[in-house]
Design a protein around this motif. Sequence first.
Motif, PDB file in Angstrom:
ATOM      1  N   VAL A   3       0.851  -1.191   0.000  1.00 10.84           N
ATOM      2  CA  VAL A   3       0.000   0.000   0.000  1.00 10.84           C
ATOM      3  C   VAL A   3       0.886   1.240   0.000  1.00 10.84           C
ATOM      4  CG1 VAL A   3      -1.851   1.235   1.169  1.00 10.84           C
ATOM      5  CG2 VAL A   3      -1.669  -1.239   1.430  1.00 10.84           C
ATOM      6  N   ARG A   4       0.657   2.121  -0.956  1.00  7.41           N
ATOM      7  CA  ARG A   4       1.367   3.405  -1.001  1.00  7.41           C
ATOM      8  C   ARG A   4       0.307   4.493  -0.978  1.00  7.41           C
ATOM      9  NH1 ARG A   4       3.996   7.397  -4.376  1.00  7.41           N
ATOM     10  NH2 ARG A   4       6.059   7.778  -3.515  1.00  7.41           N
ATOM     11  N   SER A   5       0.159   5.106   0.178  1.00 11.01           N
ATOM     12  CA  SER A   5      -0.904   6.086   0.356  1.00 11.01           C
ATOM     13  C   SER A   5      -0.580   6.971   1.548  1.00 11.01           C
ATOM     14  CB  SER A   5      -2.223   5.338   0.610  1.00 11.01           C
ATOM     15  OG  SER A   5      -3.237   6.224   0.962  1.00 11.01           O
ATOM     16  N   ARG A   6      -1.153   8.125   1.507  1.00  9.89           N
ATOM     17  CA  ARG A   6      -1.126   8.966   2.703  1.00  9.89           C
ATOM     18  C   ARG A   6      -2.233   8.457   3.622  1.00  9.89           C
ATOM     19  NH1 ARG A   6       1.630  14.064   1.644  1.00  9.89           N
ATOM     20  NH2 ARG A   6       2.163  14.122  -0.564  1.00  9.89           N
ATOM     21  N   ASN A   7      -2.325   8.999   4.813  1.00 12.26           N
ATOM     22  CA  ASN A   7      -3.375   8.576   5.733  1.00 12.26           C
ATOM     23  C   ASN A   7      -4.743   8.892   5.150  1.00 12.26           C
ATOM     24  OD1 ASN A   7      -1.480   7.745   7.584  1.00 12.26           O
ATOM     25  ND2 ASN A   7      -1.493   9.660   8.711  1.00 12.26           N
ATOM     26  N   LEU A  50      -6.736   2.378   5.714  1.00 12.75           N
ATOM     27  CA  LEU A  50      -7.151   1.489   6.803  1.00 12.75           C
ATOM     28  C   LEU A  50      -7.953   0.307   6.280  1.00 12.75           C
ATOM     29  CD1 LEU A  50      -8.246   4.143   9.451  1.00 12.75           C
ATOM     30  CD2 LEU A  50      -6.112   2.840   9.389  1.00 12.75           C
ATOM     31  N   GLU A  51      -8.754   0.542   5.254  1.00 10.11           N
ATOM     32  CA  GLU A  51      -9.562  -0.533   4.685  1.00 10.11           C
ATOM     33  C   GLU A  51      -8.695  -1.625   4.060  1.00 10.11           C
ATOM     34  OE1 GLU A  51     -12.313   1.420   2.078  1.00 10.11           O
ATOM     35  OE2 GLU A  51     -13.225   2.504   3.753  1.00 10.11           O
ATOM     36  N   VAL A  52      -7.600  -1.243   3.444  1.00 17.52           N
ATOM     37  CA  VAL A  52      -6.699  -2.247   2.875  1.00 17.52           C
ATOM     38  C   VAL A  52      -6.136  -3.118   3.986  1.00 17.52           C
ATOM     39  CG1 VAL A  52      -4.535  -2.636   1.630  1.00 17.52           C
ATOM     40  CG2 VAL A  52      -6.140  -0.892   0.834  1.00 17.52           C
ATOM     41  N   TYR A  53      -5.708  -2.491   5.075  1.00 15.36           N
ATOM     42  CA  TYR A  53      -5.185  -3.268   6.201  1.00 15.36           C
ATOM     43  C   TYR A  53      -6.289  -4.089   6.868  1.00 15.36           C
ATOM     44  CZ  TYR A  53      -0.431  -1.715   6.073  1.00 15.36           C
ATOM     45  OH  TYR A  53       0.865  -1.515   5.693  1.00 15.36           O
ATOM     46  N   GLY A  54      -7.487  -3.534   6.941  1.00 19.94           N
ATOM     47  CA  GLY A  54      -8.618  -4.288   7.478  1.00 19.94           C
ATOM     48  C   GLY A  54      -8.932  -5.495   6.616  1.00 19.94           C
ATOM     49  N   LEU A  87       1.530  -4.620   3.608  1.00 26.04           N
ATOM     50  CA  LEU A  87       2.873  -4.058   3.560  1.00 26.04           C
ATOM     51  C   LEU A  87       2.767  -2.574   3.255  1.00 26.04           C
ATOM     52  CD1 LEU A  87       6.018  -4.202   3.105  1.00 26.04           C
ATOM     53  CD2 LEU A  87       5.482  -4.719   0.726  1.00 26.04           C
ATOM     54  N   GLY A  88       3.078  -1.750   4.235  1.00 28.91           N
ATOM     55  CA  GLY A  88       3.061  -0.307   4.030  1.00 28.91           C
ATOM     56  C   GLY A  88       4.314   0.148   3.303  1.00 28.91           C
ATOM     57  N   LEU A  89       4.121   0.948   2.270  1.00 27.52           N
ATOM     58  CA  LEU A  89       5.236   1.488   1.504  1.00 27.52           C
ATOM     59  C   LEU A  89       5.215   2.998   1.701  1.00 27.52           C
ATOM     60  CD1 LEU A  89       7.448   0.550  -0.459  1.00 27.52           C
ATOM     61  CD2 LEU A  89       5.872   1.049  -2.311  1.00 27.52           C
ATOM     62  N   ASN A  90       6.114   3.499   2.511  1.00 28.90           N
ATOM     63  CA  ASN A  90       6.138   4.906   2.869  1.00 28.90           C
ATOM     64  C   ASN A  90       6.346   5.769   1.629  1.00 28.90           C
ATOM     65  OD1 ASN A  90       6.883   7.516   3.824  1.00 28.90           O
ATOM     66  ND2 ASN A  90       7.446   6.605   5.786  1.00 28.90           N
ATOM     67  N   PHE A 124      -0.711  -4.297  -5.446  1.00 30.50           N
ATOM     68  CA  PHE A 124      -0.147  -2.987  -5.127  1.00 30.50           C
ATOM     69  C   PHE A 124      -1.291  -1.980  -5.178  1.00 30.50           C
ATOM     70  CE2 PHE A 124       3.348   0.263  -6.505  1.00 30.50           C
ATOM     71  CZ  PHE A 124       3.285   0.861  -5.252  1.00 30.50           C
ATOM     72  N   VAL A 125      -1.661  -1.452  -4.030  1.00 31.10           N
ATOM     73  CA  VAL A 125      -2.736  -0.467  -3.925  1.00 31.10           C
ATOM     74  C   VAL A 125      -2.086   0.893  -3.689  1.00 31.10           C
ATOM     75  CG1 VAL A 125      -4.771   0.233  -2.607  1.00 31.10           C
ATOM     76  CG2 VAL A 125      -4.270  -2.203  -2.924  1.00 31.10           C
ATOM     77  N   PHE A 126      -2.558   1.898  -4.436  1.00 36.48           N
ATOM     78  CA  PHE A 126      -1.965   3.227  -4.289  1.00 36.48           C
ATOM     79  C   PHE A 126      -3.008   4.284  -4.601  1.00 36.48           C
ATOM     80  CE2 PHE A 126      -1.182   1.497  -8.452  1.00 36.48           C
ATOM     81  CZ  PHE A 126      -1.636   2.499  -9.298  1.00 36.48           C
ATOM     82  N   GLU A 127      -2.771   5.485  -4.080  1.00 33.56           N
ATOM     83  CA  GLU A 127      -3.636   6.615  -4.397  1.00 33.56           C
ATOM     84  C   GLU A 127      -3.367   7.068  -5.828  1.00 33.56           C
ATOM     85  OE1 GLU A 127      -4.613   9.528  -0.961  1.00 33.56           O
ATOM     86  OE2 GLU A 127      -2.481   9.002  -0.791  1.00 33.56           O
ATOM     87  N   GLY A 128      -4.380   7.647  -6.444  1.00 33.27           N
ATOM     88  CA  GLY A 128      -4.277   8.090  -7.827  1.00 33.27           C
ATOM     89  C   GLY A 128      -3.120   9.026  -8.093  1.00 33.27           C
ATOM     90  N   GLU A 129      -2.787   9.870  -7.125  1.00 36.63           N
ATOM     91  CA  GLU A 129      -1.691  10.818  -7.343  1.00 36.63           C
ATOM     92  C   GLU A 129      -0.350  10.116  -7.507  1.00 36.63           C
ATOM     93  OE1 GLU A 129      -0.148  13.014  -3.636  1.00 36.63           O
ATOM     94  OE2 GLU A 129      -2.169  12.369  -3.046  1.00 36.63           O
ATOM     95  N   TYR A 130      -0.273   8.850  -7.138  1.00 37.99           N
ATOM     96  CA  TYR A 130       0.977   8.094  -7.243  1.00 37.99           C
ATOM     97  C   TYR A 130       1.001   7.159  -8.453  1.00 37.99           C
ATOM     98  CZ  TYR A 130       1.450   9.703  -2.447  1.00 37.99           C
ATOM     99  OH  TYR A 130       1.520  10.475  -1.327  1.00 37.99           O
TER     100      TYR A 130
END
Length: 120
Positions: free
Chosen positions: A56-60, A65-69, A79-82, A102-108
Amino acid sequence: MIVGDLIERNARCFGDHPAVWFEGRTLTHRTFAERCARLVNALVARGYPRQERIAVRSRNCPEYLEVYGAAGLGGYIGLGLNYRLSFDEQAAILKDAEPAIFVFEGEYLARAQALRESLP
């Protein structure tokens, strides 16, 4: 007790109570559990087995949280990717962890595509 058990228990015992507050959004324990379960169902439908790694590559945000849930509910490994790490640091982590998801926010998006291309 594992994370998935806590999510299910909280939905059952405190369903209508707030679980997540973020920038004006509130999710109840029931809604949070339902959203996590939907993600698990989507991963299972795509053929991802238990114990698969999810990077997961995302800001808070609630989705983070849903991915971790979902990982906790579905037996996946989160796996958090800072996002503050350099490209090379992120690539090294992904190469070592070998996540299938690999889950990420659109900006990434551009960075995520470049990271994907850099891996075997």
